[in-house]
Design an enzyme around this catalytic site. Sequence first.
Site: not given
Ligand code: RIB
Length: 320
Positions: A249
């Site tokens: 992500h």
């Molecule tokens: O949904 C994904 C996000 O939530 C990313 O930033 C992961 O590190 C968590 O913080």
Amino acid sequence: MPVRRIILDTDVAMGAPGSDIDDGFALALCVDLADQTLELVTTVNGNIDVETSTLLALHLLERLGKTEIPVVKGARTPLRRPLHDHPARDRVADVRESLAGRKPAPGRAATAIVDHVLANPGEITIVAIGPLTNVAIALSLEPELATAVKEIVIMGGAFMRTTSQLSMPGEFNIWIDPEAAAIVLNSGAPLRFIGLDVTMQVELDRADADRLIATGRPFATYAGQCAHAWIDYLREAYPGKEFLTASMHDPLAVAVVSRPHLVTWRPARVEVEVTSDITRGVTVADLLASRHPPEPNCLVATEVDSAAFIEYFLNHVYSL
Ligand code: RIB
Ligand code: CA
């Protein structure tokens, strides 16, 4: 292409068992890119408590040989919501003990963000890869931040889908602090969102983790081990989903700062749900297709060149 000057606001947890690893990879990518300079790391409560996240950020920067980059601690809790009971809570003491003695730079994240951006008007990009609590406080402390910042690139939201999870209807970063997300969305700052729509398509698998370990490189080896541990955790925590990979992500949010072509951008009006618990943190993107569309307040990524990103990302991380 001018070098992009970055503040990374993160809930980094790589190194804490049972916590997401993607912030750690994002930090590594950020310090390795020749067309980005990481000038400040600020930490926020999210994947793990902010105290531990701050120690982990300092530890990872040591592993990356970048101890000159300041780390400033941020918000311990969301603006209004109760603390999220994160999975690593029962092993945080061991992690903190192993990292004892490390000290962040003085001050607090929101004021550090305001000071650095206002001292460099039009120059600084904030890359927010955790809950938006620090960014919201900074914008509330100093509304001029919205026009002084070059842009704010956010890993957050889900725009063309939901999480399909009643216990967390909104994407994690937005769900943890939806009130903060609303402040950022209504600030007038230039915003780009990288949501689950695209980040769930950029995945690290166990073969990638093995290749990272096989490099024998200090960070890559450690990151490969953390990737295996995280996939193990996901398989145990979500038996119905058959996890075989870890989504990258946050590294995608870092990558698109200087490589926007990796994704397809659409102007949108995004609003976030802050009243109902059933839809807490759900982000709705109006893609301005109607005859009288609302005013846009951001760009959202709707598609990604997954193969191009993963190749680009791994080629950097393998060498660390
Ligand atoms: O949904 C994904 C996000 O939530 C990313 O930033 C992961 O590190 C968590 O913080
Ligand atoms: Ca994160």
